[in-house]
Design a protein around this motif. Sequence first.
Motif, PDB file in Angstrom:
ATOM      1  N   VAL A 249      -2.380  -6.635   2.942  1.00 41.24           N
ATOM      2  CA  VAL A 249      -3.342  -7.077   1.929  1.00 41.24           C
ATOM      3  C   VAL A 249      -3.119  -6.329   0.597  1.00 41.24           C
ATOM      4  N   ASP A 250      -2.683  -5.063   0.675  1.00 41.61           N
ATOM      5  CA  ASP A 250      -2.367  -4.326  -0.564  1.00 41.61           C
ATOM      6  C   ASP A 250      -1.177  -4.973  -1.280  1.00 41.61           C
ATOM      7  N   MET A 251      -0.220  -5.424  -0.487  1.00 42.32           N
ATOM      8  CA  MET A 251       0.953  -6.116  -1.060  1.00 42.32           C
ATOM      9  C   MET A 251       0.501  -7.325  -1.888  1.00 42.32           C
ATOM     10  N   GLN A 252      -0.426  -8.109  -1.260  1.00 48.07           N
ATOM     11  CA  GLN A 252      -0.861  -9.346  -1.931  1.00 48.07           C
ATOM     12  C   GLN A 252      -1.666  -9.032  -3.197  1.00 48.07           C
ATOM     13  N   PHE A 253      -2.550  -8.058  -3.111  1.00 44.40           N
ATOM     14  CA  PHE A 253      -3.341  -7.724  -4.318  1.00 44.40           C
ATOM     15  C   PHE A 253      -2.435  -7.158  -5.407  1.00 44.40           C
ATOM     16  N   ALA A 254      -1.467  -6.307  -5.011  1.00 41.62           N
ATOM     17  CA  ALA A 254      -0.548  -5.739  -6.008  1.00 41.62           C
ATOM     18  C   ALA A 254       0.146  -6.871  -6.768  1.00 41.62           C
ATOM     19  N   GLU A 255       0.539  -7.884  -6.017  1.00 42.65           N
ATOM     20  CA  GLU A 255       1.241  -9.022  -6.621  1.00 42.65           C
ATOM     21  C   GLU A 255       0.329  -9.741  -7.634  1.00 42.65           C
ATOM     22  N   ARG A 256      -0.955  -9.856  -7.301  1.00 37.98           N
ATOM     23  CA  ARG A 256      -1.883 -10.514  -8.238  1.00 37.98           C
ATOM     24  C   ARG A 256      -1.972  -9.755  -9.551  1.00 37.98           C
ATOM     25  N   PHE A 257      -1.743  -8.444  -9.504  1.00 38.03           N
ATOM     26  CA  PHE A 257      -1.788  -7.637 -10.739  1.00 38.03           C
ATOM     27  C   PHE A 257      -0.401  -7.529 -11.396  1.00 38.03           C
ATOM     28  N   GLY A 258       0.628  -8.171 -10.798  1.00 37.31           N
ATOM     29  CA  GLY A 258       1.979  -8.114 -11.384  1.00 37.31           C
ATOM     30  C   GLY A 258       2.782  -6.909 -10.939  1.00 37.31           C
ATOM     31  N   TYR A 259       2.502  -6.397  -9.736  1.00 39.73           N
ATOM     32  CA  TYR A 259       3.198  -5.211  -9.229  1.00 39.73           C
ATOM     33  C   TYR A 259       3.803  -5.479  -7.849  1.00 39.73           C
ATOM     34  N   VAL A 260       4.774  -4.618  -7.489  1.00 40.29           N
ATOM     35  CA  VAL A 260       5.392  -4.631  -6.160  1.00 40.29           C
ATOM     36  C   VAL A 260       5.233  -3.217  -5.604  1.00 40.29           C
ATOM     37  N   ILE A 261       4.960  -3.099  -4.296  1.00 43.66           N
ATOM     38  CA  ILE A 261       4.817  -1.754  -3.716  1.00 43.66           C
ATOM     39  C   ILE A 261       6.170  -1.309  -3.164  1.00 43.66           C
ATOM     40  N   LYS A 262       6.637  -0.162  -3.628  1.00 45.12           N
ATOM     41  CA  LYS A 262       7.954   0.359  -3.233  1.00 45.12           C
ATOM     42  C   LYS A 262       7.822   1.797  -2.706  1.00 45.12           C
ATOM     43  N   PRO A 263       8.703   2.210  -1.791  1.00 42.71           N
ATOM     44  CA  PRO A 263       8.664   3.591  -1.296  1.00 42.71           C
ATOM     45  C   PRO A 263       9.426   4.499  -2.255  1.00 42.71           C
ATOM     46  N   LEU A 264       8.717   5.196  -3.112  1.00 47.84           N
ATOM     47  CA  LEU A 264       9.391   5.950  -4.186  1.00 47.84           C
ATOM     48  C   LEU A 264       9.535   7.438  -3.884  1.00 47.84           C
TER      49      LEU A 264
END
Length: 455
Positions: A249-264
């Motif tokens: 669900v965090d992945m989907q919300f991040a996408e709505r804000f124009g972001y991608v979640i990456k292991p940095l």
Amino acid sequence: MTDDAAEKPRTLVGERVPVRIGLVGCGVVGTGILQLLRDNRRAIEARLGAPIEVVAIAVRDASKARDEIVPSELVTEDALSIATHPDVDVVVEVMGGIEVAGAVVKKALEEGKHVVTANKALLAEEGDALLELAEARRVDLYFEAAVAGGIPILRVLREGLASDRIVALRGIVNGTSNYILSRMRDAGLGFATALGEAQEKGYAEADPTLDVNGGDATHKLAILATLAYGARVHPSQVHTEGIDRVSAVDMQFAERFGYVIKPLAVARPIGEGADGPRALDLRVHPALVPERSVLASIHGALNAVFVEGAMLGPCLMSGPGAGAEPTAMSVVSDIVDVGRNMLAGAHSRVPTRAFHGASLEEIPVQPIEAHRARYYLRFAVEDRAGVLARIAGVLGGFDVSIEQMVQTEDGDRKATLVMLTHEAKEGDLRMALEEIARLNYCQEPPAMLRLEDDA
Ligand SMILES: NC(=O)c1ccc[n+]([C@@H]2O[C@H](COP(=O)([O-])OP(=O)(O)OC[C@H]3O[C@@H](n4cnc5c(N)ncnc54)[C@H](OP(=O)(O)O)[C@@H]3O)[C@@H](O)[C@H]2O)c1
């Protein structure tokens, strides 16, 4: 071997004789090394100016069935014997682990033998002592494959950027984590399913703990930060969080804000003056990166390191971070480097930590509470009037202001509030979240992820 002989590094000046190696470990990487030495023999010999010959191989269980390329007559179960083997010039440690591998590497260096290793855990834990021993003995200790597998990032930091100042280094240095987060985003898989898939495909270790809890990336970041900033960095100084706290669900919300979640993995100097940085910002954690950023485009099990030099500007290197062939290529390229030094009588010409040991510094690491960033927050709450105002009020009370927000009604009188904050100090945000978690209409602990807008 006599003490006199032990002090002299192996040298082949003016000779055209084989560079003789002893392999400690002959699993995925070791077997890949044997195959590469066979398949690329001509080109390697032409580049090095001498052939490379394998003279001994140590394994744990000599009775195990092996690829036909492994010459059984060279195999021993005595790893330490490779370190004292009279015909071995370069000890190649590809067995992994810390205790036995560390003892073998230490003994080899004491014997005046050069060492190439792919063992990031050993280097992160005992690298300082081993590298100091190598410097004292004037032998080479190379370890390119330990960080980002096939990507020659250590050589770039050590040689290509020797005249620059590194303004920031951000990497995706654990392929398993990147694969899992990529599949969660692209196929909507849950964390456990994506991890299972990574294991089936052979990306994740049988015990994937260090992949998913950030430990493996932390080992690599400690090495990268040392080479980038001339600092002694122990993995325990790196703020580390795993990817297991990221949900689909965090992945989907991040996408709505124009972001991608990456292991940095991030290493940045803070407050840089003429004498170098006042502190280092060292972090390993999942982060939201803008979807148009270079690191957002690093998919699947790929690794990448994005370096920003004060003079160079931004520079991205990406490629396979693991696997028999890329890792073996990296190890054998190190053997070629060591062999070239032997042929030229130029051991330790290039300091393997990029900075001469005597100039390495203890640079303080910034506590995570002092970190300033924008944040992603998700609250699972009871769907009733006044909840949003109360949460916003607590955040505001700690100087955390909301920049964007979405709310979804999840039925059964439940709602999800998701926010991006303006830049805030992490210590303030943590206190606010602790207070919010205590409110009785919060149904689970708030989720918090950092934004890395400059990725
Ligand atoms: N695999 C990758 O893609 C990759 C990428 C980058 C770095 N690395 C690093 O490379 C190293 C090796 O990885 P790997 O994947 O090749 O591991 P692996 O397939 O598990 O092979 C390990 C080898 O070491 C031998 N060994 C283990 N303990 C031993 C002991 N006490 N004495 C003698 N030999 C011993 C094993 O013997 P047996 O064959 O008898 O079991 C095996 O041949 C690790 O440090 C790893 O972190 C691996």
